[in-house]
Design a protein around this motif. Structure first.
Motif, mmCIF file in Angstrom:
data_model
loop_
_atom_site.group_PDB
_atom_site.id
_atom_site.type_symbol
_atom_site.label_atom_id
_atom_site.label_comp_id
_atom_site.label_asym_id
_atom_site.label_seq_id
_atom_site.Cartn_x
_atom_site.Cartn_y
_atom_site.Cartn_z
ATOM 1 N N GLU A 52 -3.754 19.216 0.054
ATOM 2 C CA GLU A 52 -5.098 18.898 0.200
ATOM 3 C C GLU A 52 -5.490 17.921 1.120
ATOM 4 N N GLY A 53 -4.701 16.993 1.552
ATOM 5 C CA GLY A 53 -4.913 15.761 2.338
ATOM 6 C C GLY A 53 -4.265 14.778 1.838
ATOM 7 N N GLY A 54 -4.415 13.628 2.778
ATOM 8 C CA GLY A 54 -3.869 12.350 2.453
ATOM 9 C C GLY A 54 -4.346 11.290 1.334
ATOM 10 N N ILE A 55 -3.770 10.626 0.520
ATOM 11 C CA ILE A 55 -4.311 9.724 -0.277
ATOM 12 C C ILE A 55 -3.529 8.310 0.014
ATOM 13 N N GLU A 56 -4.535 7.256 0.065
ATOM 14 C CA GLU A 56 -3.962 5.864 0.250
ATOM 15 C C GLU A 56 -4.549 5.049 -0.802
ATOM 16 N N PRO A 82 5.530 14.140 0.416
ATOM 17 C CA PRO A 82 6.109 12.653 0.851
ATOM 18 C C PRO A 82 5.315 11.426 0.501
ATOM 19 N N LEU A 83 6.143 10.368 0.111
ATOM 20 C CA LEU A 83 5.155 9.166 -0.320
ATOM 21 C C LEU A 83 5.958 8.059 0.520
ATOM 22 N N THR A 84 4.900 7.231 1.111
ATOM 23 C CA THR A 84 5.408 6.214 1.761
ATOM 24 C C THR A 84 4.889 4.912 1.302
ATOM 25 N N VAL A 85 5.832 3.965 0.809
ATOM 26 C CA VAL A 85 5.164 2.573 0.313
ATOM 27 C C VAL A 85 5.692 1.524 1.579
ATOM 28 N N PHE A 86 4.420 0.720 1.872
ATOM 29 C CA PHE A 86 4.327 -0.190 2.778
ATOM 30 C C PHE A 86 4.082 -1.508 2.426
ATOM 31 N N ASP A 87 4.735 -2.492 3.002
ATOM 32 C CA ASP A 87 4.381 -4.014 2.607
ATOM 33 C C ASP A 87 3.872 -4.447 3.755
ATOM 34 N N GLU A 88 2.399 -4.741 3.908
ATOM 35 C CA GLU A 88 1.675 -5.391 4.830
ATOM 36 C C GLU A 88 2.165 -6.514 5.250
ATOM 37 N N ARG A 89 2.708 -7.479 4.704
ATOM 38 C CA ARG A 89 3.064 -8.770 5.154
ATOM 39 C C ARG A 89 4.255 -8.789 6.142
ATOM 40 N N THR A 90 5.289 -7.988 5.623
ATOM 41 C CA THR A 90 6.443 -8.233 6.468
ATOM 42 C C THR A 90 6.535 -6.759 7.211
ATOM 43 N N GLY A 91 5.822 -5.824 7.337
ATOM 44 C CA GLY A 91 5.924 -4.550 8.058
ATOM 45 C C GLY A 91 7.070 -3.619 7.806
ATOM 46 N N THR A 98 0.857 -1.367 -0.116
ATOM 47 C CA THR A 98 0.098 0.073 -0.091
ATOM 48 C C THR A 98 0.853 1.346 0.022
ATOM 49 N N ALA A 99 0.255 2.159 -0.520
ATOM 50 C CA ALA A 99 1.043 3.500 -0.414
ATOM 51 C C ALA A 99 0.342 4.685 0.080
ATOM 52 N N THR A 100 0.906 5.613 0.844
ATOM 53 C CA THR A 100 0.393 6.791 1.188
ATOM 54 C C THR A 100 0.924 8.038 0.839
ATOM 55 N N LEU A 101 0.257 8.911 -0.022
ATOM 56 C CA LEU A 101 0.862 10.272 -0.527
ATOM 57 C C LEU A 101 0.328 11.347 0.283
#
Length: 414
Positions: free
Chosen positions: A46-50, A95-104, A39-42
């Motif tokens: 105007e606010g965050g997008i996931e 800022p962009l954060t990419v997160f792997d849900e399975r490994t954390g 998943t990614a969060t930008l």
């Protein structure tokens, strides 16, 4: 006619700037080492997008006043990491954060702001997510290949089998040896490598050692009726006195049509029916590195050559539906993103094409293209050195930028 509205041109600029790092997203002949759940969060003004991400897909988001592009690339075959790249087309950095849900595990980048009249800025991290070696249960990824069995005993036939090594969650070892997707044997010793099948249909013992070349493992298979193997504790004790060198000698003896009887006696095996010398050849990309980590071989072998963009060698033409043809000249060199070096491309005001030498990974040259067009175009690529050609239809009626990525059609490797 070819469209050239402002947003399309900006997206095309982003796509063409991204072409170098997009190259690992194509379907080369390999298996993903990790079933990533990304998943990614930008964070925009105007606010965050996931949003969710699929590996290898280039995402364009036409957010008001802040368009951007994001991609996660499986670069495991090159440097054992997933790569993250992004393009900022908004007026402010994001800022962009990419997160792997399975490994954390996660990776954070900042997409640069876009300044009219300046090159589109991209960010590219080829060491973003070290999640390649974690299979569905963690540990080393599965690796596959072929086992060739040559019988030493006249009453037994030669065989071949499709094989796969499974770590079963172990971080530095393989614990299961699967044959033809039907028989799963247990790895009971890593020194020497010993694999047993004590099912009711009969007993089998594989003994393996490093082969003569990287990614090759060799040894012997000894089989017989149920009860050939001694009790497990007794077998484990006997195996502690068997060295890799002795397994190699047994393999060489079997290749000389001799049964390694002293080894059979020392292991306490009874009523042996068949003896084979065995060669394992692995075809999974990166298998040598995983075999070395598991202790099956000493040397991980020669690193894979990363794909390289090809310079002067190709003729590239775009053909319209009415038959009119235009040639795309070679331009460059350009400076790629951080760590990417220089690259060349065939380009015009409305289309850009790159040819990439992916021979070391897929046995073919790769073609990547992007164009702004409101009609179908035929893209023709000709290798002036070998005469090999590839033809593509470059067209989309759903997206503003038509793009393609092909890693198989242009078979023109040395």
């Amino acid at each position: 006619m070819i469209a050239s509205d402002g947003l399309s041109c900006r997206l095309l600029a982003a796509a063409s700037t991204l072409l170098l790092v997009v190259l690992m997203a194509m379907p080369i002949a390999t298996r993903a080492a990790n079933d990533a759940d990304l998943t990614a969060t930008l964070q925009l003004p105007e606010g965050g997008i996931e949003f969710g991400l699929e590996t290898g897909t280039l995402y364009f988001f036409d957010e008001e006043n802040a368009p951007f592009a994001v991609q996660v690339i499986d670069g495991c075959a090159v440097n054992d990491h997933y790569w993250v790249l992004g393009v900022g087309l908004g007026s402010a950095a994001a800022p962009l954060t990419v997160f792997d849900e399975r490994t954390g595990r996660s990776n954070r980048l900042v997409l640069p702001a876009f300044r009219p009249g300046e090159p589109v800025g991209i960010v590219f991290d080829p060491e973003a997510l070290p999640i390649c070696r974690e299979g569905p249960r963690g540990g080393l990824p599965p690796i596959g290949g072929t086992a060739t069995y040559t019988s030493v005993t006249p009453s037994c036939a030669d065989e071949t089998a499709t094989i796969e090594l499974l770590s079963d969650g172990a971080a530095d070892a393989y614990r299961s040896f699967e044959r033809d997707r039907t028989v799963t044997d247990q790895v009971i010793s890593d020194l020497p490598i010993a694999v047993v099948d004590d099912s009711p249909s009969g007993d089998e013992l594989h003994l393996f050692a490093e082969g003569r070349t990287p990614r090759l493992v060799e040894g012997v298979l000894i089989s017989g009726a149920e009860g050939m193997l001694p009790p497990r504790a007794q077998l484990n004790k006997a195996l502690r006195d068997v060295t890799k060198a002795r397994v190699r000698r047994a393999f060489e003896a079997a290749k000389g049509w001799k049964i390694p009887r002293p080894l059979i006696t020392d292991l306490g095996l009874k009523d042996v029916r068949c003896v084979y010398h065995v060669s394992l050849a692995f075809d999974t990309l990166g298998a040598d590195a995983y075999l070395a980590q598991a202790g099956w071989i000493k040397d991980g072998g020669t690193p894979l050559e990363p794909p390289q963009l090809v310079e002067e060698r190709f003729t590239v033409d775009l053909v319209r539906a009415d038959g009119q043809s235009s040639r795309l000249p070679l331009t460059g060199p350009y400076e790629g993103s951080s760590g990417a070096g220089q690259y060349w491309e065939h380009s015009s005001d409305d289309a850009k094409v790159q040819v990439i030498d992916g021979c070391a990974l897929s046995g073919s040259l790769w073609v990547i293209a992007a164009a702004v067009t409101d009609e179908p175009l035929e893209l023709q690529v000709t290798d002036d050195r070998t005469g090999a050609t590839a033809s593509y239809v470059l067209w989309t009626d759903r997206e503003e930028v038509a793009r393609l990525a092909d890693s198989a059609s242009l078979v023109s490797c040395p």
